[in-house]
Design an enzyme around this catalytic site. Structure first.
Site, short mmCIF file in Angstrom:
data_model
loop_
_atom_site.label_atom_id
_atom_site.label_comp_id
_atom_site.label_asym_id
_atom_site.label_seq_id
_atom_site.Cartn_x
_atom_site.Cartn_y
_atom_site.Cartn_z
N HIS A 144 1.76 3.19 -0.14
CA HIS A 144 1.07 3.78 -1.29
C HIS A 144 0.30 2.76 -2.09
CE1 HIS A 144 3.61 7.24 -0.38
NE2 HIS A 144 2.72 7.94 -1.06
N GLY A 145 0.57 1.50 -1.86
CA GLY A 145 -0.20 0.51 -2.61
C GLY A 145 0.42 -0.85 -2.46
#
Lengths: 471, 373
Positions: A319-320
């Site tokens: 997600h990041g």
């Protein structure tokens, strides 16, 4: 280009659809490829080349893996394919994160690359990896037609924010697909509903969250902090599931059957259940290609728990590139492991409401990790939620925001449950006569009205981000 | 009707909506300015390879298409109405108050401690060197707070003004808040505009006279002249809501003796009031010809006293009331003045000295008050 924009709805979409439906059989894929490249290049005029590189690379890898199927060379080419995909993803998404970590070591000083993240890169690299693995496993034949393969990678409906389509799910449809009028209509309805979720609910509640989190985080009362993170929880759900609805709807219009991505996650009574209902295409991807490859639950409990830990660290980091995403993944791993050990069986004997409250609690605290990136703001926000900052339960502003958003929150809460879907389903079962006409008329009127309302909100939108574009 | 037929029909409706608006949109010409939104609209961006590659061309193009979309004003109004239907009591930073009152929103977090401190420091020079009086007027949200939506938050100007009083000292502070609060049920703020009314200014004038120890001039409240009855101000522009229309009033006593005004050293006038604004949206411009950097006023009262006012637009309807007290009044709006304040003060000061008044509403003071040393 985002779906909830005037340029998409009143320029790209009609022009594309007219060309697509006018084009004869085999030309359709060509039109779809051209449209998709234009769609992507509109937002990423440079990185479109990267996506084309990825496409050609995986096409050739697929052919080679298929050619050497069952022999050692196949494994070599599979590894090479994965290295290329993860290399691209790693370079653009994680290089600065790693450099940042290395710079933490005394004496190391590497300057950051500061590359902008190509839109959708986490999604399409995962799709192409699924292809190479599927071919290696012999589940599908290698795609010989470059055009069909390019359509699989670049297809604009789900290109930039999923659902992540695994190759074996649409292999056949790439070549021949049929969209009858009923399916097209279902697709249209699905698209408009998704647009409504995004534009009417997600944007509205997102605005509340950005006001609350954008202010002085250290000055939030208990009420305001919970209200803020609840608004965020609804925002990210309606934003992302709305986008998936639009993607699935557009897919249906074109004759594709994309996998479902959400199944009312916020009614889950356990964290395990939550992850079966949230971002399904990602969690099944990790399940099929990582968890099971690592042995899943077939090698004993302790190995299974380690596997869960690995998968959820990867999910977090997917997600990041940030420590907070890692923490977010670990936070879930913790509860998933606890549920495997004893909590799951305990929840089963307790009333469902207890499970739901517990799940909401885990998820909401999780969103704090997820959304507030720095350790400091996570700390102060949690302090606000648990009232340890000494600011009390509620203040004037918190009550005001609650009153302002009450109706939207109630609509959101209803929309997050299958209530509407179930009642529409039971109404839809009515076969004939007056009730059936009323039902059809209701659908025939409400969908165009919803579309018009969405247009009004898009025209006057000061706030219209897509959260999952960052991933 | 069969299921298939009805599906065709439903798809047809959706396609018709999209195609109709697309074609109508393509046929519509571009507008430069939106009257209802009170802002410039985006125009067609210039194409360049550079702009295309850095992504700014497509971003600008999207802004352009959205701003120029067919019947934009109607869409915006549909959205506003839906929002109200959903229980929202604010639109574009304006509270929809009771009795058709539109009240500008000023959230507490917009005025942090550092900002307040910075602005207070700017008072040092005028107060210490020129003995300036500071008169800050609270905005409608604080005074007619009974008309705000339930629990609507606002920046507490009572607390802020107490800070100001403490900072500049009682001798330099003119208390207006309490006087306005006493009269909060009267027509002291416009219903559609962010300014105070002439009646509000009248109470402000009395507060000023009390603090200054001046004998207030006997303005006749019943003799006020009506300049307009159909004023729709800035808050109406921001929301396009509310049926209310405001009345612009002025005191004819301010014109008892001939007065001469010089705007920005060039334009000469014989009245405080400019009727030409009454035909425009900006009717408040009626007072002191809207906004000017510097106005020099020669009243007909030859008492040798000079006043220098540093002010915002709230002062425009207030200054005529000071007529009987001064022979000369200089009015400076620092937003439009690029010179140095002290140099200007020295240039204006006559041999027998002059008084200085800083007159703002609290919000404009915090947002706009600034000058070159």
């Amino acid at each position: 280009m985002v779906f909830s924009s005037i340029v998409f709805l009143f320029r790209f979409l009609p022009i594309f659809m007219i060309c697509y439906f006018l084009a004869p059989g085999r030309m359709k894929n060509f039109i779809l490829l051209l449209g998709s490249l234009f769609f992507y290049a509109w937002g990423e005029p440079v990185y479109v080349l990267l996506m084309l590189f990825s496409t050609v690379s995986d096409y050739m890898h697929g052919l080679l893996i298929g050619h050497y199927h069952g022999r050692w060379q196949a494994k070599i080419f599979l590894i090479s394919s994965i290295v290329v995909n993860l290399g691209v993803l790693g370079f653009f998404k994680y290089a600065d994160f790693l450099i940042g970590l290395l710079n933490g070591i005394p004496g190391v000083e590497i300057s950051l690359l500061q590359l902008p993240l190509p839109i959708g890169i986490s999604f399409y690299t995962f799709q192409t990896m699924s292809y190479s693995i599927d071919v290696y496993r012999g589940e599908v034949k290698a795609q010989k037609n470059l055009l069909d393969f390019a359509v699989f990678v670049t297809m604009f409906p789900q290109l930039i924010a999923g659902p992540i389509v695994k190759y074996h799910q649409i292999d056949a449809q790439l070549h021949t697909r049929k969209a009858d009028v009923q399916q097209v209509y279902q697709g249209v309805v699905r698209f408009v509903i998704g647009l409504g979720k995004k534009v009417l609910l997600a944007n509205n509640l997102g605005l509340v969250w950005s006001q609350i989190s954008g202010g002085v985080v250290g000055e939030l009362t208990v009420l305001t902090s919970w209200l803020g993170i609840i608004c965020y929880a609804f925002q990210i759900y309606f934003d992302f599931s709305g986008y998936s609805d639009m993607a699935i709807g557009l897919g249906k219009v074109l004759g594709f059957h994309f996998p479902e991505n959400f199944n009312y996650p916020y009614i889950s009574a356990s964290v395990t259940e939550f992850w079966r209902r949230w971002h399904i295409s990602l969690s099944t991807w990790f399940r099929e290609y990582v968890y099971i490859t690592l042995g899943g639950n077939r090698k004993g409990l302790s190995r299974q728990l380690v596997n869960i830990l690995i998968v959820w660290m990867l999910t977090g980091i997917w997600h990041g590139a940030g420590v907070n995403f890692l923490l977010w993944g670990l936070w879930y791993a913790l509860f998933l492991i606890l549920e495997k050990l004893f909590l799951g069986s305990l929840l089963k004997v307790l009333p469902k409401t207890v499970g739901r409250i517990y799940t909401w609690f885990v998820v909401l605290v999780g969103w704090v990790f997820f959304e507030l990136q720095s350790a400091e703001s996570i700390g102060t926000y949690l302090a606000g939620m648990f009232g340890v900052n000494g600011l009390g339960w509620a203040d004037r502003q918190g009550v005001y925001v609650l009153l302002q958003q009450a109706v939207v929150l109630i609509i959101g809460a209803i929309g997050a449950t299958p209530l509407i879907k179930n009642s529409v389903k039971s109404l839809g079962k009515v076969e004939s006569g007056g009730p059936m006409l009323v039902f059809r008329l209701g659908a025939a009127v409400s969908i165009p009205l919803l579309l018009l309302l969405c247009i009004a909100y898009i025209v006057d939108a000061s706030y219209n981000p897509f959260l999952y574009f960052r991933f | 009707m069969g299921e298939k037929k009805s599906a065709y029909l439903n798809i047809g409706v959706i396609c018709a909506i999209i195609l109709t608006f697309m074609i109508a949109d393509l046929m519509m010409g571009d507008r430069l300015y939106s009257e209802t939104e009170n802002r410039m609209l985006a125009s067609r961006p210039k194409f360049s390879l550079e702009a295309l590659l850095d992504g700014s061309y497509t971003a600008d193009y999207e802004a352009y298409v959205t701003d120029q979309f067919v019947s934009r004003d109607k869409w915006v109004s549909i959205k506003t109405r839906t929002e109200i239907l959903l229980g929202k009591t604010e639109v574009n930073g304006v509270y929809l108050g009771a009795r058709d009152y539109l009240i500008e929103q000023h959230l507490p977090q917009a005025y942090p401690e550092e900002l307040i401190e910075d602005k207070l420091k700017l008072l040092n020079m005028p107060v210490e060197k020129w003995d300036a009086k500071v008169m800050l007027i609270p905005t409608a949200d604080n005074i007619i707070s009974d008309k705000l939506p339930a629990y609507a938050p606002y920046f507490d100007q009572r607390m802020f003004l107490d800070r100001v009083r403490e900072y500049v000292g009682e001798d330099h502070y003119i208390e207006v808040y309490d006087k306005l609060a006493e009269h909060s049920q009267e027509y002291i703020y416009y219903q559609t505009d962010h300014h105070w009314t002439t009646l509000g200014a009248y109470y402000g004038y009395h507060a000023w006279a009390e603090d200054m120890g001046e004998e207030p001039f006997a303005y006749n409240l019943l003799g006020m002249e009506r300049a307009s009855e159909n004023f729709r101000g800035t808050l109406h522009s921001k929301t396009n809501l509310g049926k209310a229309r405001d009345t612009l009033l002025y005191f004819p006593e301010t014109e008892e003796r001939p007065v001469s005004l010089i705007y920005d050293k060039t334009i000469k006038r014989e009245r405080y009031y400019e009727e030409k604004y009454l035909d425009t949206k900006n009717q408040y411009g009626f007072f002191l010809d809207d906004n000017h950097a510097l106005v020099e006023i020669q009243t007909g009262y030859e008492n040798g006293r000079t006043l220098f006012v540093i002010k915002d637009s709230y002062a425009n309807c207030f200054i005529p009331l000071l007529t009987p007290h001064y022979e000369r009044i200089y009015v400076l709006d620092p937003r439009y003045f690029n010179g140095k304040l002290e140099a200007l003060l020295r240039a204006c000061e006559p041999e027998n000295g002059m008084e200085v008044l800083i007159l703002y509403n609290c919000i404009h003071f915090l947002e706009d008050f600034d000058y070159y040393e």
